[in-house]
Design a protein around this motif. Structure first.
Motif, PDB file in Angstrom:
ATOM      1  N   ASP A  75      20.228  39.142 -24.897  1.00 14.88           N
ATOM      2  CA  ASP A  75      19.839  38.106 -25.969  1.00 14.88           C
ATOM      3  C   ASP A  75      20.097  36.568 -25.193  1.00 14.88           C
ATOM      4  OD1 ASP A  75      19.705  40.087 -27.703  1.00 14.88           O
ATOM      5  OD2 ASP A  75      20.926  40.563 -28.128  1.00 14.88           O
ATOM      6  N   VAL A  77      16.122  33.819 -33.313  1.00 14.76           N
ATOM      7  CA  VAL A  77      17.584  35.295 -32.927  1.00 14.76           C
ATOM      8  C   VAL A  77      18.850  34.923 -33.271  1.00 14.76           C
ATOM      9  CG1 VAL A  77      17.919  35.222 -30.228  1.00 14.76           C
ATOM     10  CG2 VAL A  77      15.871  34.549 -30.984  1.00 14.76           C
ATOM     11  N   THR A 113      20.297  38.390 -34.196  1.00 15.27           N
ATOM     12  CA  THR A 113      21.245  39.357 -33.351  1.00 15.27           C
ATOM     13  C   THR A 113      22.383  39.049 -33.745  1.00 15.27           C
ATOM     14  OG1 THR A 113      21.284  36.916 -31.816  1.00 15.27           O
ATOM     15  CG2 THR A 113      19.579  38.789 -31.275  1.00 15.27           C
ATOM     16  N   PHE A 150      25.033  32.295 -26.779  1.00 11.88           N
ATOM     17  CA  PHE A 150      24.233  32.834 -26.336  1.00 11.88           C
ATOM     18  C   PHE A 150      23.759  32.182 -24.865  1.00 11.88           C
ATOM     19  CE2 PHE A 150      23.330  33.315 -30.648  1.00 11.88           C
ATOM     20  CZ  PHE A 150      22.733  34.096 -30.733  1.00 11.88           C
ATOM     21  N   GLY A 160      19.263  47.098 -26.206  1.00 16.05           N
ATOM     22  CA  GLY A 160      17.262  47.341 -26.308  1.00 16.05           C
ATOM     23  C   GLY A 160      16.402  47.655 -26.615  1.00 16.05           C
TER      24      GLY A 160
END
Length: 294
Positions: free
Chosen positions: A86, A100, A104, A109, A259
């Protein structure tokens, strides 16, 4: 003239000690009668025997086994592969970045520029909130340096680096310098202590289904199919499988990977986390009318 023979017989076998051996005669005799394990597999069997004799607790045995097995593992064995990472795009608008982060639920990140393989730094989710109060800030100023490690990096060495450098995430690169995946300190620790539950898990223990901020549901892989049917008002088959993880794995034809997507009974299942060859968490959403199957 040679010395007369001693009346004390010469020690042999286990009692005979090589030069410099400071163990007592009793210690050498014990080792001779009951030798220790000669390999890691024998040591693991010894731990299992100790558990059966109630010398150690099951949790202790599992942790000790985890430490032993981790010594033979590398970052490439545990990492999240690059296609399933991600990531945040440095040029994406704030609302997209926030979406996002919310969907998530990670705390850190990797941020890329241009191509996904071009990681330029790490963004803490909490730092993104600073843009709400000060939109004039440049996102680049909030980035923290990314740590890169090779796929061959031993997990025990990586854990030591994580602790000494106070890093929680590293980007794994292959032999050509390309991004192979990412690994977190939690990934490493879970090889020793098993799954580490986060703050959401306390609320999810009741039924394994939790509503995320974007309206989708986070569903544990071991939730029963009946519970999913009840929560979403669907009619998934319950004849051959007990858990939703088993049903999705059957539909995909292999052990699901992070995923991956599967669509069943009007629901879209996205694999969020896998552990020990099974899905730990799915993100589940309803398939809107007119959606193109993934």
């Amino acid at each position: 003239m040679s010395e007369p023979p001693s009346g004390r017989p010469a020690t042999r076998g286990a009692a005979a000690a090589p030069p410099g051996d400071k163990r007592s005669l009793f210690e050498r005799l014990v080792e001779f009668v009951s030798p220790g394990p000669d390999s890691k597999d024998e040591l693991i069997k010894t731990l299992a025997d100790a558990e059966q004799r109630e010398l150690i607790e099951p949790e202790s045995r599992l942790m000790l086994e985890g430490v032993l097995r981790m010594a033979d593992m590398s970052a490439g064995d545990v990492m999240v592969a690059a296609p399933r990472m991600d990531l945040l795009d440095i040029d994406a608008p704030y609302d997209e970045l926030l979406g996002v982060v919310i969907s998530t639920a990670h705390s850190r990140f990797p941020v890329y520029e241009g191509q996904r393989d071009n990681i330029i730094g790490i963004l803490m989710a909490k730092d993104l909130l600073k843009l709400q109060r000060a939109p004039e800030l440049n996102l680049r100023t909030l980035l923290r340096p990314a740590v890169f490690v090779p796929e061959s990096k031993a997990l025990n060495e990586l854990l030591r680096d994580f602790r000494s450098n106070r890093n929680h995430l590293a980007i794994v690169i292959d032999e050509f310098g390309n991004t192979a995946g990412l690994i977190t300190i939690e990934d490493v620790l879970e090889e020793i202590v098993g799954e580490i539950e986060d703050e959401f898990d306390e609320r999810e223990r009741e039924n394994g289904i939790y509503t995320l901020a974007d309206g989708t549901q986070r569903v544990a892989g071991d939730v029963t199919i009946e519970a999913v049917n009840h929560a979403f008002g669907v009619d998934l088959p319950t004849a051959d499988f007990d858990t939703i993880g088993g049903l999705v794995a059957h539909e995909l034809g292999h052990v699901p990977r992070r995923g991956e997507l599967a669509e069943l009974g009007g629901l879209r299942f996205s694999v969020m986390l896998t552990r020990g060859g099974a899905v730990r968490w799915f993100r589940v959403s309803r398939i809107a009318a007119g959606d193109v199957p993934s």
